[in-house]
Write an enzyme that holds these catalytic residues in place. Structure first.
Site, mmCIF file in Angstrom:
data_model
loop_
_atom_site.group_PDB
_atom_site.id
_atom_site.type_symbol
_atom_site.label_atom_id
_atom_site.label_comp_id
_atom_site.label_asym_id
_atom_site.label_seq_id
_atom_site.Cartn_x
_atom_site.Cartn_y
_atom_site.Cartn_z
ATOM 1 N N GLY A 1 4.534 11.730 -69.141
ATOM 2 C CA GLY A 1 4.875 12.991 -68.509
ATOM 3 C C GLY A 1 6.299 12.785 -68.026
ATOM 4 O O GLY A 1 6.851 11.707 -68.147
ATOM 5 N N CYS A 2 6.887 13.790 -67.478
ATOM 6 C CA CYS A 2 8.255 13.640 -66.997
ATOM 7 C C CYS A 2 8.258 13.838 -65.506
ATOM 8 O O CYS A 2 7.423 14.544 -64.987
ATOM 9 C CB CYS A 2 9.152 14.671 -67.654
ATOM 10 S SG CYS A 2 9.015 14.618 -69.430
ATOM 11 N N ILE A 3 9.209 13.239 -64.854
ATOM 12 C CA ILE A 3 9.205 13.342 -63.404
ATOM 13 C C ILE A 3 9.466 14.785 -62.988
ATOM 14 O O ILE A 3 10.117 15.517 -63.692
ATOM 15 C CB ILE A 3 10.224 12.402 -62.769
ATOM 16 C CG1 ILE A 3 9.919 12.295 -61.275
ATOM 17 C CG2 ILE A 3 11.633 12.853 -63.015
ATOM 18 C CD1 ILE A 3 10.634 11.241 -60.568
ATOM 19 N N PRO B 1 8.576 18.767 -61.952
ATOM 20 C CA PRO B 1 7.446 17.840 -61.803
ATOM 21 C C PRO B 1 7.319 17.195 -60.429
ATOM 22 O O PRO B 1 6.254 16.709 -60.073
ATOM 23 C CB PRO B 1 7.729 16.788 -62.872
ATOM 24 C CG PRO B 1 8.589 17.485 -63.859
ATOM 25 C CD PRO B 1 9.432 18.440 -63.079
ATOM 26 N N THR C 1 6.377 9.764 -62.131
ATOM 27 C CA THR C 1 6.205 9.278 -63.499
ATOM 28 C C THR C 1 7.265 8.255 -63.846
ATOM 29 O O THR C 1 7.139 7.542 -64.821
ATOM 30 C CB THR C 1 6.297 10.426 -64.507
ATOM 31 O OG1 THR C 1 7.602 10.998 -64.388
ATOM 32 C CG2 THR C 1 5.257 11.460 -64.227
#
Lengths: 104, 438
Positions: free
Chosen positions: A102-104, B167, B203
């Site tokens: 996933g991406c941050i 995100p 992440t």
């Protein structure tokens, strides 16, 4: 299909044991990784692993768990029974492709 | 002959591109050599970064919206209406009204939206009573009212699955909730739990390492590798696919995201979640050479964030020009993203990263600063608030932000750290265009 012994551990791996080079993968390597991860491979497992690998090689992206559930022919509920905790991650690892991110 | 450039979507990415194209091709447009059309379903332009603050009463809904048309260039034709589908072989866009628009180049900038209906029970009993999203104006406003009268109990923040917009916003939400309930004087009666499908709160490995202290400091409990399968809103339970459960009194959900519905109706254009299959470096669609995608609408492995759309736009205008001139594209987009992370109590930190390099410590945007990277400061918080002005006045008009180039710069970064962190493997194919598409 001549690989024997601990071929897998001699390959280029990331810190979590994912293959860095998908081209080094063979089905026997997949079996080794599965055994190390405590996954007894059945035909259902292979269906998911191969779908995952083919999709990555053709598109450059590993499918999400949702697309696995929609398109691999194995529903999400069963995916979690086959690969407890992380179907997408485990199937990617066994299929010799990089860890899905996933991406941050 | 007039060449038709059509942009689908007048959100962040579409508006930036419309303004850049209008400026780059002003003379061609006025001479009738190029026509620029923007298609969008009507509705206000929403300043989405503000949605994080709205539930805590720091913005009012009306402060976050503007009418779309004045944000677009005067030289563009603005068509309001829903999009039925794109026909990539005929190079036409079909609108729901029955109108057909032909294009020489198409830019898909229709973003992404939450799809709570993809998770069983999420929009069932308890939706917008005990279960809220904050990725829509309605959801964030309803959540604001619920937080104001929350008597205490278990607050659960859950990311259903990746990818999601911005995100890091869900984690920021947890930090701001800690701040909010502290100010309300009931922090000791609220248990905050962050539930994520990933194996860490962040992440990016460097972030999880450098920022782990934040969760501890703010007493945010962490549940990782939790793949949400269904929600029982009335009973206050969040279930994973393997039937493990997390009980809640108030659930803040970040549902699965999808691209625009018309992408699913446009043969071969998108993936199963309606994100456009896009080359990560040229931003050309895999399906056809005269289609490009930008912003949240793409499937490239970069963050879905306004900063990414801004950096992509700088590269895409170059490739658009090359395409119109018949020259080869430049595979130049590096996945650059740049985000402020609000940590509560009027502090924030800044991270800067791309496809290959993880966020590191250092100074930004110059070697001397003024802004520290990956470290909390009040200056970053002020930067985050000031960003709303930048958004409307610099970002949307498609202007460069001084000192912040499209490609990530190593200046000021402690690059030794870069060698120590694990790197993401790049996608195997970097071809400018795969004509077979999917």
């Amino acid at each position: 299909m001549t690989a024997t012994g601990s071929t897998y551990r001699q390959l280029d791996l990331d810190a979590e044991g994912f293959l860095k080079n998908p081209q080094q993968w063979t089905e026997d390597i997949g079996r080794e990784i599965a055994a190390e991860s405590g996954i007894p491979l059945t035909d259902r497992h292979w269906q998911v692993v191969k779908f995952m690998r083919d999709r990555f090689l053709s598109t450059g992206n590993a499918p999400s768990i949702r697309s696995l559930g929609k398109e691999s022919g194995v529903e999400i509920k069963e995916l979690y029974q086959l690969f407890p905790k992380g179907p997408a991650k485990l199937a990617a690892k066994i299929g010799g492709i990089p860890k899905p991110h996933g991406c941050i | 002959m007039t060449r038709q450039i059509v942009i689908l979507g007048a959100g962040t990415a579409g508006t930036i591109m419309a303004n850049r194209i209008a400026r780059t091709y002003r003379r061609d447009i006025r001479a009738g050599r190029i026509a620029l059309t923007v298609v969008d379903e009507d509705g206000p332009h929403l300043y989405q970064p503000g949605l994080l603050f709205l539930p805590f009463g720091r913005y009012r809904p009306e402060q976050l919206v503007k009418t779309k048309k004045p944000l677009l260039p005067r030289d563009a034709r603005y068509v309001r209406g829903g999009i039925e589908r794109v026909d990539p072989d005929a190079s036409t866009v079909h609108l729901e009204s029955g109108t057909t628009i032909g294009y020489d180049v198409l830019l898909v900038a229709t973003g992404s939206h939450i799809a709570p209906e993809e998770t069983e029970g999420l929009t069932g009993p308890g939706w917008r009573e005990k279960v809220f999203d904050f990725y829509t104006l309605e959801g964030a406003t309803a959540l604001r009212d619920a937080l104001a009268k929350f008597p205490g109990g278990r607050l659960v923040v859950n990311v259903v699955e990746m990818p999601i917009k911005c995100p890091v916003a869900p984690l920021e939400f947890a930090f701001l909730a800690d701040d909010f309930f502290t100010r309300r004087g009931i922090r000791d009666r609220v248990e905050i739990t962050y539930v994520t499908p990933l194996d860490g709160a962040f992440t990016k490995a460097t972030c999880s390492h450098a920022l782990a202290y934040l969760l501890e400091q703010k007493q945010v409990h962490l549940v990782t590798e939790f793949a949400a399968g269904r929600v029982d809103g009335a009973g206050g339970k969040l279930y994973a696919w393997d039937d493990t459960e997390v009980p809640f009194d108030l659930l803040v959900t970040i549902p699965a995201h999808k691209g625009a519905d018309f992408i699913g109706r446009s043969a071969g254009l998108g993936d199963e979640m309606n994100f456009v299959l896009t080359d990560p470096h040229t931003l050309q669609a895999r399906r056809a050479p005269n289609i490009f995608a930008i912003g949240d609408a793409t499937n490239v492995p970069a963050s879905k964030a306004g900063s990414v759309a801004h950096f992509e736009a700088e590269e895409l205008i170059e490739n658009l020009t090359r395409f119109l001139d018949g020259r080869p594209l430049e595979p130049s987009f590096d996945g650059h993203a740049n985000c402020f992370i609000e940590t509560g109590h009027d502090r924030a930190l800044l991270i800067d990263f791309n496809y290959e390099l993880e966020p590191v410590h250092g100074r930004f945007p110059f070697a001397w600063g003024p802004v520290p990277l990956l470290r909390e400061s009040r200056l970053n918080h002020l930067g985050k608030l000031f960003f709303r002005w930048i958004y409307w006045n610099v970002l949307l008009p498609g202007r460069a932000i001084p000192g912040v180039p499209a490609r990530m710069s190593p200046v000021g970064k402690h690059t030794m750290e870069m060698d120590q962190v694990s790197r993401q493997a790049p996608p195997p194919q970097h071809k400018a265009h795969a004509p077979t598409g999917v």
